[in-house]
Design an enzyme around this catalytic site. Structure first.
Site, PDB file in Angstrom:
ATOM      1  N   ASP A  95       0.835  -1.205   0.000  1.00 23.64           N
ATOM      2  CA  ASP A  95       0.000   0.000   0.000  1.00 23.64           C
ATOM      3  C   ASP A  95       0.871   1.257   0.000  1.00 23.64           C
ATOM      4  O   ASP A  95       0.593   2.231   0.693  1.00 23.64           O
ATOM      5  CB  ASP A  95      -0.944   0.004   1.206  1.00 23.64           C
ATOM      6  CG  ASP A  95      -2.042   1.058   1.092  1.00 23.64           C
ATOM      7  OD1 ASP A  95      -2.200   1.661   0.016  1.00 23.64           O
ATOM      8  OD2 ASP A  95      -2.741   1.301   2.104  1.00 23.64           O
ATOM      9  N   TYR A  96       1.923   1.231  -0.799  1.00 25.58           N
ATOM     10  CA  TYR A  96       2.841   2.362  -0.886  1.00 25.58           C
ATOM     11  C   TYR A  96       2.397   3.328  -1.996  1.00 25.58           C
ATOM     12  O   TYR A  96       3.139   3.619  -2.939  1.00 25.58           O
ATOM     13  CB  TYR A  96       4.266   1.869  -1.125  1.00 25.58           C
ATOM     14  CG  TYR A  96       4.998   1.422   0.120  1.00 25.58           C
ATOM     15  CD1 TYR A  96       4.624   1.869   1.380  1.00 25.58           C
ATOM     16  CD2 TYR A  96       6.080   0.553   0.044  1.00 25.58           C
ATOM     17  CE1 TYR A  96       5.303   1.459   2.529  1.00 25.58           C
ATOM     18  CE2 TYR A  96       6.773   0.142   1.184  1.00 25.58           C
ATOM     19  CZ  TYR A  96       6.380   0.602   2.417  1.00 25.58           C
ATOM     20  OH  TYR A  96       7.060   0.209   3.554  1.00 25.58           O
TER      21      TYR A  96
END
Length: 645
Positions: free
Chosen positions: A322-323
């Site tokens: 979830d970057y």
């Protein structure tokens, strides 16, 4: 080129006056202060020497709390807006997407507009970071009235008269474009970008519940009529696109998201718009989309007039963490070989800061592809390398060890040690696991949507970061109930169903919750403010930002920092203003040294980014103070302005 003096300053003002409408240093005409997102006020009336005279000039209440209560929306509401100031009027949006115009000298209300958003829909978050303005005259030289553009969490783009707040009937259908039509139930939480006679918007969506989310298309519309000019899909769908080969798997074509939910930046001189894209769906399992997944997790430069790709730089290959690129790209200038080079500064959740050439996307500091840990989850193929900037050095922790365990008491520390010992962390980009992986920095860590600010006179990039560790665990779908039955903490953790994949996501963080609040399990500081010299890439200073525990009970808490959301503002007088922390203070630091010079208690949480303008010879600072439901900061509905007494 953003130093407003000499030849380059005159050139910038001339070009922006031609292509974007005349920018007055006393105004704040875009979310980031200017279209390039530097978040810098070229004002110097408020100085380190007279900060002690800074007082509340006026306070305005939006009435939002009543909306939350009527719709049971408080837990998801966050007042994150940064107001605009143009031609003597202040414009802002509320979490429920109401638009309000205020007198910037007194805070008196001029008009309000309510799009009547149904807050009972299943939104991931109820917020709006602001509005945008089209200044006119249009490109053919005809005088047009100023417009305010609002993009809503229920997927509408609305054009309002800046004078009256009424929808402009010739735009779209009675002033509105349905952004969900042909796409699906998307939201928009950030203000659209304006360049020339074009308004450009991305989208927001929850992306952990299934594989086949909506497409994260970026679209451009004519500011006068609302007619679609172009659209760009961050997931390559055409066979002749070379990036398509980086998406492999039978279900790769079903992948959604990779959307741009954060703020876009524009360069009118170069006819470019810069798109920060995010993770494909779902965030934590990529077995259905094997490969680099190019255009996702990237900074993408498009030709603003056509939507054609100019260049892209990928900050994460095959994202499993979830970057998202959550921060607005900052268009700055740096010194290279005796001259100024146009650049893009990119802050990331990983704590990596990339500096790219604005015209080519080539790194201006070396970037190395380094081996990273590989996945042991059946079906997953983590990408073997990731890009690491040599300079600036990463900000925030990059690994978690048992010796990093912490607690308010010895018993707390022992619990933290036991928990850390049970989880996996092999350094940066450790992939999710069935056992449980510590991800640091986390999806909330490093540089988040608060982004970066840049002082062009001092060549300093300022950013506040989170030093928060996430705990990610993948559970085979058929074993979810069994695992939850054995582990009460797992039952309480956030769940992402990730339908269309073999695994369910469980996400938590390295803290526990008690009646006294969060009990952190890793060593402080948990939030800091820092400065980087963007000519050399060297970190100049770093200091704790805020506190999370009562300093009267824990005197050292003032050195422990705080989880923070919201950004910083720099001024020409050498001051950096930031709130963001959980303690509710609005603070001023010396930009050169990081010394804390001033602080003021806000009436509610300040999880937003401040702005500044000058009116009738007086400089004002304005911040939205309405709290953040998910963070648990005190909710309110305040807009607070400060000025010298």
């Amino acid at each position: 080129m953003k130093k407003y003096s000499g030849f380059f300053g005159c050139l910038f003002l001339a070009l922006s006056g031609t292509l974007f409408g005349q920018v007055n240093d006393a105004d704040w005409p875009a979310y980031g202060g200017d279209p390039s997102g530097m978040r810098h006020a070229a004002l110097s009336q408020i100085t380190p020497e007279n900060l002690h005279r800074l007082k509340v000039a006026w306070t305005y209440r939006t009435g939002e709390l009543a909306y939350y209560q009527q719709n049971n929306a408080a837990e998801k509401a966050a007042f994150e807006a940064t107001p605009l100031m143009v031609e003597g009027v202040l414009y802002l949006s509320t979490p429920s997407n109401r638009v309000i115009a205020l007198d910037p000298a007194t805070g008196a209300e001029k008009w309000t507009f309510d799009p009547k958003v149904n807050l009972k829909e299943d939104y991931s978050e109820i917020t709006s970071r602001g509005v945008s303005t089209w200044p006119g005259p249009d490109e053919v030289g005809k005088d047009r009235e100023r417009r305010i553009f609002l993009a809503t969490i229920d997927g509408r783009l609305i054009a309002l008269s800046a004078a009256t707040g009424k929808p402009i009937p010739e735009f779209g259908r009675k002033g509105t474009i349905d952004l969900r039509r042909g796409i699906g139930p998307i939201s928009v939480t950030s203000p659209p970008a304006i360049i020339g006679n074009t308004v450009i918007t991305g989208s927001s969506m929850g992306d952990n519940q299934r594989l086949d989310y909506e497409r994260g298309v970026v679209r451009a519309f004519d500011v006068l009529t609302g007619k679609l000019k172009w659209r760009w899909d961050p997931i390559p769908r055409k066979a002749d696109d070379p990036a398509r080969a980086t998406w492999k798997g039978k279900k790769a074509a079903q992948t959604g998201a990779a959307n741009a939910w954060s703020i876009l930046s524009v360069d009118p001189e170069r006819n470019l718009v810069f798109i920060p894209t995010t993770s494909p769906s779902p965030d934590y399992y990529g077995g259905e989309r094997v490969g680099r997944n190019e255009y996702a997790n990237s900074i993408v430069a498009l030709r603003a007039s056509t939507g054609k790709l100019v260049w892209h730089f990928q900050t994460v290959h095959h994202d499993l963490w979830d970057y998202d690129n959550a921060a607005q790209p900052a268009l700055i200038s740096v010194e290279r070989d005796g001259g100024e080079v146009p650049a893009v500064a990119v802050g990331t959740k990983m704590g990596h800061i990339f500096l790219l050439h604005r015209e080519t996307g080539k790194p201006l500091f070396p970037v190395e592809e380094r081996p990273v840990p590989q996945s042991k989850v059946p079906g997953e193929q983590a990408y073997p390398t990731q890009p690491f900037p040599v300079l600036p050095l990463p900000v925030g922790p990059q690994q978690v060890r048992i010796e990093d365990a912490w607690g308010l008491t010895e018993a707390d520390r022992e619990v933290a040690e036991e928990r850390i010992a049970s989880l996996v962390n092999e350094g940066p980009f450790t992939p999710p696991s069935l056992q449980g992986t510590m991800v640091t920095p986390s999806n909330a860590g490093g540089v988040h949507w608060g982004g970066v600010s840049y002082d062009p006179g001092r060549n300093l990039l300022i950013t506040n970061i989170n030093r928060l560790v996430a705990v990610i665990r993948l559970i085979p779908r058929e074993k979810l109930k069994e695992e939850e039955g054995k582990n009460e903490a797992l039952l309480r953790a956030e769940t992402g169903l990730q339908e269309g994949t073999p695994y369910v996501l469980k996400r938590d963080y390295l803290f526990t919750r008690s009646q006294e609040g969060l009990r952190m399990q890793t060593k402080p500081p948990w939030g800091t403010l820092l400065a980087i010299d963007m000519n050399s890439g060297e970190r100049k200073w770093e200091v704790p930002l805020g506190f999370m525990y009562d300093p009267q009970t824990y005197p050292d808490a003032v050195n422990w920092g705080s989880i923070n959301f919201g950004g910083a503002l720099t001024t020409a007088s050498g001051l950096t203003f930031v709130a963001a922390s959980l303690d509710g203070f609005f603070r001023a630091f010396a930009t050169e040294t990081g010394e804390l010079l001033w602080q003021s208690q806000l009436p509610a949480g300040g999880q937003s980014t401040p702005m500044s303008y000058q009116l009738n010879g007086k400089q004002y600072l304005v911040i939205s103070a309405g709290g953040h439901g998910k963070l648990g900061t005190p909710l309110g509905d305040y807009v607070v302005a400060y000025a010298l007494d």
